[in-house]
Design a protein around this motif. Structure first.
Motif, PDB file in Angstrom:
ATOM      1  N   PRO A  75     -39.836  -3.180  35.555  1.00 35.50           N
ATOM      2  CA  PRO A  75     -39.989  -4.241  36.451  1.00 35.50           C
ATOM      3  C   PRO A  75     -39.041  -5.673  36.342  1.00 35.50           C
ATOM      4  O   PRO A  75     -38.831  -5.836  35.202  1.00 35.50           O
ATOM      5  CB  PRO A  75     -41.592  -4.531  36.426  1.00 35.50           C
ATOM      6  N   ALA A  76     -38.826  -6.047  37.509  1.00 34.39           N
ATOM      7  CA  ALA A  76     -37.796  -7.320  37.520  1.00 34.39           C
ATOM      8  C   ALA A  76     -38.340  -8.515  36.567  1.00 34.39           C
ATOM      9  O   ALA A  76     -37.638  -9.080  35.749  1.00 34.39           O
ATOM     10  CB  ALA A  76     -37.670  -8.054  38.901  1.00 34.39           C
ATOM     11  N   ARG A  77     -39.657  -8.617  36.640  1.00 34.68           N
ATOM     12  CA  ARG A  77     -40.321  -9.851  35.822  1.00 34.68           C
ATOM     13  C   ARG A  77     -40.042  -9.715  34.246  1.00 34.68           C
ATOM     14  O   ARG A  77     -40.423 -10.609  33.467  1.00 34.68           O
ATOM     15  CB  ARG A  77     -41.600 -10.190  36.239  1.00 34.68           C
ATOM     16  N   THR A  78     -39.996  -8.239  33.930  1.00 33.77           N
ATOM     17  CA  THR A  78     -39.861  -8.075  32.341  1.00 33.77           C
ATOM     18  C   THR A  78     -38.407  -8.117  31.789  1.00 33.77           C
ATOM     19  O   THR A  78     -38.242  -8.017  30.725  1.00 33.77           O
ATOM     20  CB  THR A  78     -40.524  -6.736  32.037  1.00 33.77           C
ATOM     21  N   GLU A  96     -31.220  -3.116  35.784  1.00 34.99           N
ATOM     22  CA  GLU A  96     -31.400  -2.509  37.157  1.00 34.99           C
ATOM     23  C   GLU A  96     -31.354  -3.809  38.063  1.00 34.99           C
ATOM     24  O   GLU A  96     -31.820  -4.605  37.481  1.00 34.99           O
ATOM     25  CB  GLU A  96     -32.758  -1.637  37.164  1.00 34.99           C
ATOM     26  N   LYS A  97     -30.903  -3.792  39.269  1.00 31.20           N
ATOM     27  CA  LYS A  97     -30.861  -5.118  40.031  1.00 31.20           C
ATOM     28  C   LYS A  97     -32.235  -5.252  40.301  1.00 31.20           C
ATOM     29  O   LYS A  97     -33.112  -4.300  40.526  1.00 31.20           O
ATOM     30  CB  LYS A  97     -29.987  -4.786  41.300  1.00 31.20           C
ATOM     31  N   PRO A  98     -32.927  -6.408  40.485  1.00 33.55           N
ATOM     32  CA  PRO A  98     -31.985  -7.633  40.262  1.00 33.55           C
ATOM     33  C   PRO A  98     -31.948  -7.968  38.671  1.00 33.55           C
ATOM     34  O   PRO A  98     -32.898  -7.774  37.944  1.00 33.55           O
ATOM     35  CB  PRO A  98     -32.857  -8.898  41.003  1.00 33.55           C
ATOM     36  N   ASP A 123     -26.803  -3.469  37.199  1.00 29.73           N
ATOM     37  CA  ASP A 123     -26.719  -2.138  37.838  1.00 29.73           C
ATOM     38  C   ASP A 123     -26.580  -2.224  39.138  1.00 29.73           C
ATOM     39  O   ASP A 123     -27.712  -1.902  39.997  1.00 29.73           O
ATOM     40  CB  ASP A 123     -27.675  -1.019  37.412  1.00 29.73           C
ATOM     41  N   HIS A 124     -25.565  -2.731  39.834  1.00 26.90           N
ATOM     42  CA  HIS A 124     -25.260  -2.932  41.213  1.00 26.90           C
ATOM     43  C   HIS A 124     -24.930  -1.572  41.771  1.00 26.90           C
ATOM     44  O   HIS A 124     -23.565  -1.355  42.128  1.00 26.90           O
ATOM     45  CB  HIS A 124     -24.408  -3.934  41.699  1.00 26.90           C
ATOM     46  N   THR A 125     -25.592  -0.638  42.078  1.00 26.70           N
ATOM     47  CA  THR A 125     -25.178   0.860  42.247  1.00 26.70           C
ATOM     48  C   THR A 125     -24.350   0.853  43.106  1.00 26.70           C
ATOM     49  O   THR A 125     -23.348   1.749  43.024  1.00 26.70           O
ATOM     50  CB  THR A 125     -26.462   1.691  42.340  1.00 26.70           C
ATOM     51  N   LEU A 170     -34.014  -6.198  49.704  1.00 23.61           N
ATOM     52  CA  LEU A 170     -33.005  -5.546  50.541  1.00 23.61           C
ATOM     53  C   LEU A 170     -31.522  -6.303  50.244  1.00 23.61           C
ATOM     54  O   LEU A 170     -30.559  -5.711  50.073  1.00 23.61           O
ATOM     55  CB  LEU A 170     -33.122  -5.269  51.999  1.00 23.61           C
ATOM     56  N   ALA A 171     -31.536  -7.770  50.291  1.00 20.21           N
ATOM     57  CA  ALA A 171     -30.493  -8.441  50.709  1.00 20.21           C
ATOM     58  C   ALA A 171     -29.640  -8.361  49.238  1.00 20.21           C
ATOM     59  O   ALA A 171     -28.508  -8.478  49.142  1.00 20.21           O
ATOM     60  CB  ALA A 171     -30.600  -9.763  50.987  1.00 20.21           C
ATOM     61  N   PRO A 172     -30.437  -8.001  48.035  1.00 22.38           N
ATOM     62  CA  PRO A 172     -29.381  -8.147  46.764  1.00 22.38           C
ATOM     63  C   PRO A 172     -28.242  -6.931  46.967  1.00 22.38           C
ATOM     64  O   PRO A 172     -27.194  -7.014  46.506  1.00 22.38           O
ATOM     65  CB  PRO A 172     -30.457  -7.613  45.610  1.00 22.38           C
ATOM     66  N   HIS A 173     -28.871  -5.928  47.646  1.00 23.66           N
ATOM     67  CA  HIS A 173     -27.606  -4.564  47.843  1.00 23.66           C
ATOM     68  C   HIS A 173     -26.519  -5.295  48.665  1.00 23.66           C
ATOM     69  O   HIS A 173     -25.254  -5.231  48.287  1.00 23.66           O
ATOM     70  CB  HIS A 173     -28.418  -3.666  48.675  1.00 23.66           C
ATOM     71  N   ASP A 174     -26.626  -6.129  49.749  1.00 25.62           N
ATOM     72  CA  ASP A 174     -25.704  -6.818  50.662  1.00 25.62           C
ATOM     73  C   ASP A 174     -24.779  -7.476  49.878  1.00 25.62           C
ATOM     74  O   ASP A 174     -23.570  -7.597  49.912  1.00 25.62           O
ATOM     75  CB  ASP A 174     -26.117  -7.277  51.990  1.00 25.62           C
ATOM     76  N   LEU A 175     -25.778  -8.494  49.027  1.00 24.86           N
ATOM     77  CA  LEU A 175     -24.930  -9.660  48.380  1.00 24.86           C
ATOM     78  C   LEU A 175     -24.197  -9.302  47.357  1.00 24.86           C
ATOM     79  O   LEU A 175     -23.100  -9.719  46.670  1.00 24.86           O
ATOM     80  CB  LEU A 175     -26.107 -10.663  48.046  1.00 24.86           C
ATOM     81  N   SER A 176     -24.835  -8.109  46.482  1.00 31.40           N
ATOM     82  CA  SER A 176     -23.848  -7.601  45.421  1.00 31.40           C
ATOM     83  C   SER A 176     -22.399  -6.952  45.855  1.00 31.40           C
ATOM     84  O   SER A 176     -21.418  -6.845  45.333  1.00 31.40           O
ATOM     85  CB  SER A 176     -24.716  -6.747  44.605  1.00 31.40           C
ATOM     86  N   ILE A 177     -22.720  -6.354  47.060  1.00 33.64           N
ATOM     87  CA  ILE A 177     -21.567  -5.681  47.692  1.00 33.64           C
ATOM     88  C   ILE A 177     -20.699  -6.821  48.086  1.00 33.64           C
ATOM     89  O   ILE A 177     -19.341  -6.390  47.701  1.00 33.64           O
ATOM     90  CB  ILE A 177     -21.779  -4.760  48.696  1.00 33.64           C
ATOM     91  N   ILE A 178     -20.775  -7.595  48.796  1.00 33.92           N
ATOM     92  CA  ILE A 178     -19.808  -8.681  49.036  1.00 33.92           C
ATOM     93  C   ILE A 178     -19.485  -9.556  47.895  1.00 33.92           C
ATOM     94  O   ILE A 178     -18.127  -9.414  48.001  1.00 33.92           O
ATOM     95  CB  ILE A 178     -20.854  -9.769  50.178  1.00 33.92           C
ATOM     96  N   ASP A 179     -20.400  -9.830  46.799  1.00 33.15           N
ATOM     97  CA  ASP A 179     -19.710 -10.290  45.579  1.00 33.15           C
ATOM     98  C   ASP A 179     -18.687  -9.233  45.125  1.00 33.15           C
ATOM     99  O   ASP A 179     -17.516 -10.022  44.494  1.00 33.15           O
ATOM    100  CB  ASP A 179     -20.801 -10.517  44.847  1.00 33.15           C
TER     101      ASP A 179
END
Lengths: 352, 352, 352, 352
Positions: A75-78, A96-98, A123-125, A170-179
């Protein structure tokens, strides 16, 4: 053929099996072990991917000297604790993202990896899908000209998450792709977010992000858990051409339009601006053939190559940090009714 | 059959011929005259629609007592003067969108009509298409339940206008439609706008509008002159069903999805909210058959009926005023970097 | 600019107005008169297109020496008589499809025109659409390689015609297009037709045509009056590329796929043929931009040019005759349960 | 919960693993063994699905008395021998399509199973997809009225098979589906086939099948290995409604159109038939929600239920035999240039 690197997967829940399967079938890697607090879950996965070792104790795993790298799917918090421990044990890490649950945590992770000369990869798959790799290539070679706008839509009837809102889900997908596709990465100075929670779920289920880019360009992201129709599309408008990515159209995922609006710059300075100073290009459309490969396989390969070449991965820790910087600013914007909020970038500069 | 009402069209430019053609073929109307400063343009149109009278002087036209109503298709900046003159001459008036060039002007026009007991109608043509009439009916009868979100996209490679930005050019369509289908009309308290001018055209060519609605709902409008692909779509999510309007798909313009997310409200008050409290409905999709008729013909008919019944038209002056109120607030928001700006509604209350 | 040619339209019913409108707005033509047995119908059309002369007597019309050409839009069974009279009066003629009600009649018309050195043109309107003109160009320049197959589908909920079956109603479109795009025209030796009349309408409402082409290639046409979904598509497979024409997708009517199957010819002669001797090309897709113009305008222009240059029109009488030859063979095939029937071509050879 | 039945899979090549995976995860079944001449292939599959037994000798396998049923996934030419042996050993049998390599062979298998009171099932997998199950249900309950036509298209860039032509490779899918959804099964008296081999592959790569149905209805199948675009669609026109199945549109696989053509029967008997006796219904479209399940799982479940209830499976041996009867007649038609060939049905009558 070089000797494969060795890797262990930490976390055998939702995403871990995908990582394990890809590492076990990759010529670049030898999967050594699965680690999960839940021994039976770890054992089941270990058997499925070829009878690799099972660990329930992270320290024990990290103490092994026959493991070069760790893939984290907890999990992200760990992430912060697990990754720091792995880096301190001298392991390369893919997460894994984030990347982390806060940019502060992510920053510590990035710095730790840098100081130790280890690879820290996000891992921005999606970035390793054939479509996104092609988009990155087209933007890099100038096929689109300068980017004028990016409009991304990622909506469908989705699971309302207990811990995060639709932006963080969901937005991490879009933002990582734009990045990934912007030559210099996603480095906005500010961001605005508008959200809605019409079902009273206690968090935004519908979200709109506006990200001003350089030179007057703009990126906009629409994420939505409540839409009965599924859309996964991104339009990237450029001065020369415009690209449309429709991920739900396997027969034509990418379309490059040789169409656009040209502005006669001289007439704008004068007083007599008129519609007649605008011209249109209505050219052909082109849809490049895409190779077929699984994104996670390409990600595993990039992880190996970046370790071997001692260079940052194409989706390195800084990419993960940039995405978190935008998300945190978006959360602040949301709290202030959508006002533009500065994206913190000081530490980015320090690191890179 | 009642005696037809009599009408004259003022303005023989782009939109006037469409009005003239529809009034001349309407059983509710008798087209009496065309008025335009350009005598030859007026004459050409007058001949085309059946040898009606030609005027170049507005006062002369308005002085005629054989004309019940005036249809105004002159440039927006002239609407205020033309309409006030017509109302003062005792004529009912229908005006091409936008109703006026400012909400202050529009307000004066609305008040004038009200005081004189005359019909002032906004020609929000899209509202009279079979698709939008059906949407209004479905929302009104509760087929969608309560509206949760409206997402409207109106993009294509468009003419960069000399006088107005993309918001004022395209968003009036979306806003007038939303105003038409929401049972109480579009009455937001605030609006946020984000724009971009990456071509340095001197005005926004890409625009995003966010309009918070009642009960946590949200409306969002994306208008764009620079997209090589044309999209005209609107998604209206409700608690019971969600409707998708795809205006470029003549074979299935409207789709009503009996799908959605249901939230178990009790569990939300407790401390243990979890994904398991969400349930999905994955029901059938239904696409209502739509009658075929020209929107302008239905508009002309509504204009006649509202005069005969001495009731406001379904797209009355107040509807036009509400659209202008949102547009003006959007322009202010744009000037302040996208911050939410209050939508002025005091006068609306006074009038209605 | 050359002096326009002069033309009269015979037949003011369904198609005549389209012809009249296009000839009256064409720079190549001056529309002189409308002729119809129904005087009021002729007069109404004559007024609409600019107050041209009205005739109810064909002989009277043909006796005028200020008319160069005649456009015939009367019922198919009258084409033979009207056209022969026009040709004998020395007029060039363009005829609505089908050229005649039988190939024998058509043949007489073709021969008459040839003997008199007059242009006889079939108004195969679809051939002059931007899409079909582009397809013809691509085939001619070899972009597709050799044609392997043509699959045409033209279905929708259509009017069950009183006089003709679905083959004679719809297939002339497909056949005339195929005739137009194949470099040598459509010259099959045989044709097979399968029809169905499940509603007991007394004629085929669903039809399938199979037309063997040269070198083992095949053309197949599916016409259907009973389909609730409308499809207008044609696939043209070639050795190098395959083209898909989807006429109901205005945003991408033509798609050229650089994909295909290649066969290793050598291995086929041996005894060990195997799937491994097949290779695939999975290349890009390309969608050419199409100019926007009305097909009938281009047809009118081609009619004028062929008269001026004293050359056959691109859709000349022979093209109309070839289409009729296939249709007649199809009707015979239908009567014999779908057996292949020879297409009569003797007269074609004599004429051309 | 009843005790699971026991099954072994014979053939570990392309399709066997799918069968093995589904039987091993089915609550109705216990997978006991994998049998293949290639011991290592059998062993690999056996390990993957849970360490079941491995056999390389069919007789040895069939001699086991702890196996109730056999699933056959060997090459088609071996089906006859394998299935007869299994039936004679008292096993129920499910066979990958096609049931056999000839209808004569299939007939023997059907008779053998019938005489022994064993279930012989054809693995017509598509019939167990949610879409086809729904279509069957809709036809059975009369939602479409009487079937007027069925038009099936199954085309894409496919592997040119070494052993079979495109009819035998692809059309069994279409034919078995049509057999499944027609209340009485597919029982035509004749069939016509048209094929083309423009690449000189030595067999048809493009094929068209016409199958006259009862009451003037018609079924038509288009199969094609050479199309760069993939289409998997079936239109089923009925007197009341028409259904369109577009298998490549996961968001709306089935659409039921309440549109059609109605014929005024009385006027047809008279002499004055005219277009005016035809009326159209232009009603709503409806897309039923489909459950999500894997077809093979439903097939396995049907196999178990038919054994337990001692009834024929919904895709029983006779269904497989009917498909083969059509295919053999199609091959004969192909050899005679497309003439209608009778479909042999004598034995069908004898058996059922």
């Amino acid at each position: 053929m070089t000797t494969p690197l060795t890797v262990a997967v930490v976390g055998a829940g939702y995403w871990g099996p995908n990582l394990a399967r890809n590492f076990s079938s990759s010529p670049d890697w030898k999967l050594q072990a699965i680690c999960d607090l839940d021994a039976s879950r770890a054992a089941a996965l270990a058997e499925k991917v070829g009878h690799v070792d099972v660990h329930t104790d992270l320290d024990e795993l990290l103490a092994r000297d026959d493991i070069d790298a760790i893939a984290v799917a907890t999990p992200a918090r760990t992430h912060h604790a697990v990754v720091l421990a792995a880096l301190r044990a001298g392991k390369h890490v893919v997460v894994e993202k984030p990347l982390a649950d806060s940019r502060e945590h992510a920053f510590e992770m990035v710095r730790e990896a840098e100081e130790r000369g280890l690879v820290l990869m996000a891992d921005h798959t999606y970035c390793y899908t054939p479509a996104v790799l092609k988009i990155r290539e087209l933007v890099a070679e100038g096929a689109l000209g300068e980017v004028l706008f990016i409009d991304s839509v990622r909506i469908n009837l989705g699971l309302v998450q207990p811990d995060v809102d639709v932006f963080w889900d969901l937005a991490p997908h879009d933002l990582s792709i734009i990045d990934f596709i912007l030559p210099g990465g996603l480095r906005p100075t500010a961001v605005s977010a508008q959200g809605a929670d019409p079902l009273r779920a206690g968090k935004s289920c519908i979200g709109y992000l506006t990200v001003p880019l350089e030179n007057g360009a703009i990126a906009h992201v629409h994420v939505n858990w409540l839409s009965p129709t599924k859309i996964r599309s991104m339009v990237i408008g450029g001065t020369k051409r415009t690209l449309v990515w429709d991920d739900l159209n396997p027969q034509q995922r990418l379309s490059v339009y040789d169409r656009g609006v040209d502005l006669d710059q001289q007439s704008i300075d004068g007083s007599d601006r008129a519609a007649s100073t605008i011209s249109y290009r209505l050219g052909d459309t082109w849809s490049p053939a895409l190779p077929e490969h699984e994104a996670l396989g390409a990600m595993a390969s990039e992880f190996a190559t970046s370790i071997r070449d001692a260079r940052p991965a194409r989706t390195d820790g800084l990419a993960g940090l940039r995405v978190l910087s935008v998300l945190e600013a978006a959360s602040r914007s949301l709290d202030t009714g959508g006002a533009m909020q500065p994206v913190e970038t000081d530490e980015l500069a320090v690191v890179s």
